[in-house]
Design an enzyme around this catalytic site. Structure first.
Site, PDB file in Angstrom:
ATOM      1  N   HIS A   1     -15.195  73.405 -12.794  1.00  0.00           N
ATOM      2  CA  HIS A   1     -15.193  72.698 -14.077  1.00  0.00           C
ATOM      3  C   HIS A   1     -16.347  73.175 -14.959  1.00  0.00           C
ATOM      4  O   HIS A   1     -16.177  73.478 -16.138  1.00  0.00           O
ATOM      5  CB  HIS A   1     -15.417  71.185 -13.862  1.00  0.00           C
ATOM      6  CG  HIS A   1     -14.235  70.450 -13.327  1.00  0.00           C
ATOM      7  ND1 HIS A   1     -12.980  70.594 -13.823  1.00  0.00           N
ATOM      8  CD2 HIS A   1     -14.138  69.511 -12.347  1.00  0.00           C
ATOM      9  CE1 HIS A   1     -12.153  69.778 -13.161  1.00  0.00           C
ATOM     10  NE2 HIS A   1     -12.840  69.119 -12.263  1.00  0.00           N
TER      11      HIS A   1
ATOM     12  N   HIS B   1     -15.302  72.878  -6.515  1.00  0.00           N
ATOM     13  CA  HIS B   1     -14.440  72.224  -7.502  1.00  0.00           C
ATOM     14  C   HIS B   1     -15.240  71.889  -8.769  1.00  0.00           C
ATOM     15  O   HIS B   1     -14.855  72.253  -9.876  1.00  0.00           O
ATOM     16  CB  HIS B   1     -13.836  70.956  -6.882  1.00  0.00           C
ATOM     17  CG  HIS B   1     -12.946  70.182  -7.795  1.00  0.00           C
ATOM     18  ND1 HIS B   1     -11.583  70.205  -7.682  1.00  0.00           N
ATOM     19  CD2 HIS B   1     -13.232  69.360  -8.832  1.00  0.00           C
ATOM     20  CE1 HIS B   1     -11.061  69.431  -8.630  1.00  0.00           C
ATOM     21  NE2 HIS B   1     -12.045  68.902  -9.340  1.00  0.00           N
ATOM     22  N   GLU B   2     -16.376  71.229  -8.581  1.00  0.00           N
ATOM     23  CA  GLU B   2     -17.189  70.850  -9.737  1.00  0.00           C
ATOM     24  C   GLU B   2     -17.754  72.091 -10.429  1.00  0.00           C
ATOM     25  O   GLU B   2     -17.830  72.141 -11.658  1.00  0.00           O
ATOM     26  CB  GLU B   2     -18.328  69.910  -9.320  1.00  0.00           C
ATOM     27  CG  GLU B   2     -17.871  68.602  -8.665  1.00  0.00           C
ATOM     28  CD  GLU B   2     -16.874  67.802  -9.472  1.00  0.00           C
ATOM     29  OE1 GLU B   2     -16.900  67.890 -10.720  1.00  0.00           O
ATOM     30  OE2 GLU B   2     -16.037  67.111  -8.871  1.00  0.00           O
TER      31      GLU B   2
ATOM     32  N   PHE C   1       0.834  -1.198   0.000  1.00  0.00           N
ATOM     33  CA  PHE C   1       0.000   0.000   0.000  1.00  0.00           C
ATOM     34  C   PHE C   1       0.869   1.248   0.000  1.00  0.00           C
ATOM     35  O   PHE C   1       0.655   2.188  -0.765  1.00  0.00           O
ATOM     36  CB  PHE C   1      -0.920  -0.032   1.226  1.00  0.00           C
ATOM     37  CG  PHE C   1      -1.647   1.254   1.457  1.00  0.00           C
ATOM     38  CD1 PHE C   1      -2.756   1.581   0.679  1.00  0.00           C
ATOM     39  CD2 PHE C   1      -1.229   2.143   2.435  1.00  0.00           C
ATOM     40  CE1 PHE C   1      -3.433   2.765   0.875  1.00  0.00           C
ATOM     41  CE2 PHE C   1      -1.900   3.331   2.638  1.00  0.00           C
ATOM     42  CZ  PHE C   1      -3.002   3.640   1.859  1.00  0.00           C
TER      43      PHE C   1
ATOM     44  N   ASP D   1      -7.339  65.044 -12.263  1.00  0.00           N
ATOM     45  CA  ASP D   1      -7.408  66.118 -13.253  1.00  0.00           C
ATOM     46  C   ASP D   1      -6.011  66.450 -13.768  1.00  0.00           C
ATOM     47  O   ASP D   1      -5.807  66.631 -14.960  1.00  0.00           O
ATOM     48  CB  ASP D   1      -8.005  67.384 -12.624  1.00  0.00           C
ATOM     49  CG  ASP D   1      -9.489  67.223 -12.287  1.00  0.00           C
ATOM     50  OD1 ASP D   1     -10.113  66.307 -12.828  1.00  0.00           O
ATOM     51  OD2 ASP D   1      -9.988  68.031 -11.475  1.00  0.00           O
TER      52      ASP D   1
HETATM   53 ZN    ZN Z   1     -11.877  67.764 -10.984  1.00  0.00          ZN
END
Ligand code: ZN
Ligand code: ADP
Ligand code: MG
Length: 655
Positions: A469, A465-466, A164, A541
Site C-alpha cells: 500500500h 501487504h502494508e 385476595f 480492500d
Molecule cells: Zn490492505
C-alpha cells in the site's frame, strides 16, 4: 489487513428474534423451560405464584390451629362419665371450650354444644345435679375480640382468601389488558421543554451553519405560530434531515425543539417494524394524536429509511407491515390542517432509498443536508465537547481538528471522551494534547490489540501487504502520501497504512480515484507477488475498490465507454436499465480494477528493493512514521512527495 465489515448494519427487525418463544431455543435452560411451560411471565406464571401462596397460607393456618387445639381433647361422653365418677375437680367453661382439671392433676379439654349450658348438656349424658355439684365450674367470659375473632375467623378467613385471589387476578388481568392496550400506542419518547436536563439548543450543535439557518424558520414558527398563520403563510409540514451517520441529525432535531421550547416526540423508524401487522400504523396514529394535543410540537421520526424505503420492489422482503406504517405516516401528514402547529421532522442517512412518495410536496418537501464537518466545524465541535473537560495548557484543538478530516461529530465526541478516559486512567486531572492525539487513531481504527500476536509468517505477510500500500501510494502521482504504517492490530485490522490527503477534499477526480484503487490494491498485489498466494486479508480492500469503481461508472460518469450517464440502483427500481447495460457496467468495473492492478504490480516489481526495505523495517519496528518512511524511500532512490503540499493529517486508511 483483516476484513473490516461495514460500520453498522442498521437496526432492522431484530424484534422478531427477541419475541420468539423461549422454549424454541436450544439454549433453554431450566429457567426458560419453566417460563415456556406457562407461556412466559404472564397470567399462568402468576397463577403458580398464587397456588404457592395458597399452600403457604394453608400450612400456616394448620400450624396456628394446632396451637389453638390442644391434642388431649376428650368427647363429652367421657367428660360426663368422669364427672359421674368424681374424677374431675374443676371445669373452666370458655365459650364452648371446656378446660378440665382432674383430681390426679391431669388436664384435658373438651367441647360442648355452644347453644346449651354445661349443666344441661351434662344432664343429657345422665349426670345428676349432685354429681355435678362436686365439680367446681367457672365460667370464663371471652374478651370481645377473642370471641368475635374465634367466631368469625372460620367464616372470614376463606372469604378473605378468596377476596385476595380475586384482587390478585384482577390486578394481573388488568396488567395484561394494559399491555394489550398500550401495544398499539406509540413508544414515542417525549422530551418536555420544561426539563432543562434534557434540553438541547443550537449552542450545543457546532458547525452545521446552513442547516441551523434553515431550521431557524421552523423555530420561529413554533415559537409564534399565530404570526405566520395570520398572514396566511404556509409552513412546511415535513423536514427531512439528511447526512452521514453521526453528523448530528438527531441532535439538531432536538435542538429545534429546545430552541422553540416545544415538546419533542421522537420515535425511530426501526421501532415501527413490529411483529403484528397493523401495530406500526396504529402507533403512527397515536403518535400524531399525542403531538396534536400538545401542539405546538415536533414529531421526529429517526431513521425513517427503515419504514420509508421504496415500496413494492421486494427489497427487504416486501414487508407489508412497513408499507402500512409508511402509508399511515403519509395519511397523517396529508390530513394535517395548516393550523395544526405540528412540524414533522425525520432523519435518514440513506436518502437514496427513500420512497419518492415521502418527498412529495406537502410531505417531507423541505430537505436539509448536513455535511461532514470541515476543519473549522471540527474545531467548534471539539470545543463544545471540551466544555466540561478540564484541558491541559498544551491542548490546541485546532491541531486535533486538522488531523481528523472525515470525522463526524459523533466521532469527535468520542475522541474527546477517549482522551478524558486516558487521562483519568493515569490519574491526571487534565486532558493533554497527547491524550487527544492518541485517541484519534483509537477512534479511527479501534483500540490497539497488542495481545493479538501474529505468527512469524503472518507478520511477514502483513508487513509486505502494508508495504505494498505504502509504496504504491508514494509512487503514483495522484495517490495520497503516506503518514504512518503499522503492523500492530487495531480493531479487526491486522495492520494499517495511514495516508495524508493534500487538503480536506470535497471533490475527487478520476485520476485520484484510479490511483487510490491502485494503492489499495498494492497490498493484494504484494501478497500475490511474494508469496504466490492470496489470503483473506485484503477482503476489505477489495470491497472498497469495487465500490469506488462501481460508483465511478454508475454515478460519476467516469467510464469512457458508458459516458456521462448516472445509472440508478437497479435493485431499488429507480431508473432501471437493461440487462445489456448491466453487463457493460460490470465489464467496466472489472476493467478499471484490472488496469489498476496492472499498474500496482508494475510499481511493486520495479521498486522491489524499496518494498523489501519497508517490509523489513516494519517487521523490526512494527510501526514506521513518516520521517523514517521517507528516509527509506530516499535510500532507494524515490523522491518523497513534497511536504509543503501536505496540509493535514491522516484521512485515508488501508488495512
Ligand atoms: Zn490492505
Ligand atoms: P446522527 O443522528 O446524525 O447519527 P447524532 O445526532 O446522534 O447523529 O450525533 C451523535 C452525537 O455526536 C451527538 O449526541 C453529539 O454528542 C455529537 N455531535 C454530532 N454532531 C455534532 C455537532 N455538530 N456539534 C456537537 N456535537 C455533535
Ligand atoms: Mg441519529
Amino acid at each position: 489487513m483483516l476484513a473490516v465489515s461495514p460500520k453498522k448494519s442498521k437496526n432492522l427487525p431484530t424484534d422478531r428474534q427477541v419475541k420468539k418463544s423461549p422454549t424454541s431455543g436450544p439454549k433453554g435452560g431450566p429457567r426458560s423451560g419453566w417460563k415456556g411451560l406457562f407461556g412466559g411471565p404472564s397470567f399462568f406464571g402468576n397463577l403458580t405464584t398464587t397456588v404457592l401462596i395458597f399452600l403457604i397460607l394453608m400450612s400456616v393456618y394448620s400450624l396456628i390451629s394446632s396451637f389453638v387445639q390442644p391434642t388431649n381433647e376428650v368427647p363429652l361422653s367421657v367428660v360426663a362419665a368422669d364427672v359421674a365418677e368424681g374424677k374431675i375437680e374443676t371445669i373452666k367453661v370458655n365459650g364452648d371450650l371446656l378446660d378440665l382439671v382432674y383430681v390426679d392433676g391431669a388436664t384435658k379439654t373438651s367441647r360442648k354444644d355452644p347453644s346449651a349450658g354445661l349443666p344441661e348438656t351434662l344432664a343429657t349424658y345422665g349426670v345428676t345435679p349432685e354429681e355435678l355439684a362436686k365439680v367446681s365450674i367457672t365460667i370464663q367470659g371471652k374478651s370481645g375480640f377473642q370471641f368475635w375473632f374465634l367466631t368469625l375467623a372460620p367464616l372470614l378467613l376463606p372469604l378473605l382468601f378468596i377476596g385476595f385471589i380475586f384482587w390478585f387476578l384482577t390486578r394481573q388481568v388488568k396488567g395484561a389488558g394494559m399491555q394489550a392496550f398500550s401495544f398499539g400506542q406509540s413508544k414515542a419518547r417525549v422530551i418536555d421543554p420544561a426539563d432543562s436536563s434534557q434540553r438541547v439548543t443550537f449552542a450545543d450543535v457546532a458547525g452545521a451553519r446552513e442547516a441551523k439557518e434553515e431550521l431557524l424558520e421552523i423555530v420561529d414558527f413554533l415559537k409564534s405560530p399565530k404570526k405566520f398563520l395570520d398572514i396566511g403563510a404556509r409552513i412546511p409540514k415535513g423536514i427531512i434531515l439528511m447526512g452521514a451517520p453521526g453528523t448530528g441529525k438527531t441532535l439538531l432535531a432536538r435542538a429545534v425543539a429546545g430552541e422553540a421550547g416545544v415538546p419533542f416526540f421522537s420515535i425511530s423508524g426501526s421501532e415501527f417494524v413490529e411483529m403484528f401487522v397493523g401495530v406500526g400504523a396504529s402507533r403512527v396514529r397515536d403518535l400524531f394524536q399525542l403531538a396534536k394535543k400538545a401542539a405546538p410540537a415536533i414529531i421526529f421520526v429517526d431513521e425513517i429509511d427503515a419504514v420509508g424505503r421504496v415500496r413494492g420492489t421486494g427489497v427487504g422482503g416486501g414487508n407489508d407491515e412497513r408499507e402500512q406504517t409508511l402509508n399511515q405516516i403519509l395519511v397523517e401528514m396529508d390530513g394535517f390542517e395548516p393550523t395544526e402547529k405540528v412540524v414533522v421532522m425525520a432523519a435518514t442517512n440513506r436518502p437514496d432509498v427513500l420512497d419518492p412518495a415521502l418527498l412529495r410536496p406537502g410531505r417531507f418537501d423541505r430537505r436539509v443536508t448536513i455535511d461532514l464537518p470541515d476543519r473549522r466545524d471540527r474545531e467548534e465541535i471539539l470545543q463544545v465537547h471540551a466544555r466540561k473537560k478540564p484541558l491541559g495548557p498544551d491542548v490546541v484543538l485546532a491541531v486535533i481538528a486538522e488531523r481528523t478530516p472525515g470525522f463526524s461529530g459523533a466521532e469527535l465526541y468520542s475522541l474527546m471522551n477517549e482522551g478524558a478516559i486516558l487521562a483519568a486512567r493515569e490519574n491526571r486531572k487534565e486532558v493533554t494534547q497527547y491524550d487527544l492525539i492518541r485517541s484519534i487513531e483509537k477512534v479511527m481504527l479501534g483500540p490497539e490489540r497488542k495481545s493479538h500476536l501474529l505468527s512469524k509468517r503472518e507478520k511477514e505477510l502483513t508487513a509486505y501487504h502494508e508495504a505494498g500500500h505504502a509504496l504504491v501510494s508514494s509512487i503514483l502521482e495522484h495517490a495520497d502520501p503516506v503518514h504512518k504504517i503499522s503492523v500492530i492490530s487495531r480493531g479487526r485490522a491486522a495492520g494499517y497504512t495511514l495516508k495524508l490527503p493534500f487538503e480536506d477534499r470535497k471533490m475527487q477526480s478520476r485520476k485520484q480515484f484510479l490511483d487510490d484503487i491502485a494503492a489499495t490494491l498494492g497490498g493484494y498485489v504484494a501478497e500475490e507477488m511474494l508469496f504466490d498466494d492470496v489470503t483473506t486479508g485484503p477482503s476489505n480492500d477489495l470491497m472498497v475498490i469495487t465500490a469506488i469503481a462501481r460508483e465511478m461508472v454508475t454515478r460519476y460518469g467516469m467510464s469512457e465507454k458508458l459516458g456521462p450517464i448516472a445509472f440508478g440502483d437497479r435493485q431499488l427500481g429507480n431508473e432501471p436499465y437493461s440487462e445489456h447495460v448491466a453487463a457493460e457496467i460490470d465489464a467496466e468495473v472489472s476493467r478499471i480494477i484490472e488496469e489498476a492492478k496492472v499498474r500496482a504490480a508494475k510499481v511493486i516489481s520495479s521498486h522491489r528493493g524499496a518494498l523489501d526495505a519497508i517490509a523489513k523495517e516494519l517487521i523490526e519496528k512494527e510501526t514506521v512514521e513518516r520521517a523514517d518512511f521517507e528516509k527509506i524511500l530516499i535510500a532507494n532512490g524515490i523522491t518523497p512527495k513534497k511536504k509543503d503540499e501536505i496540509a493535514v493529517e491522516p484521512v485515508v486508511v488501508n488495512f
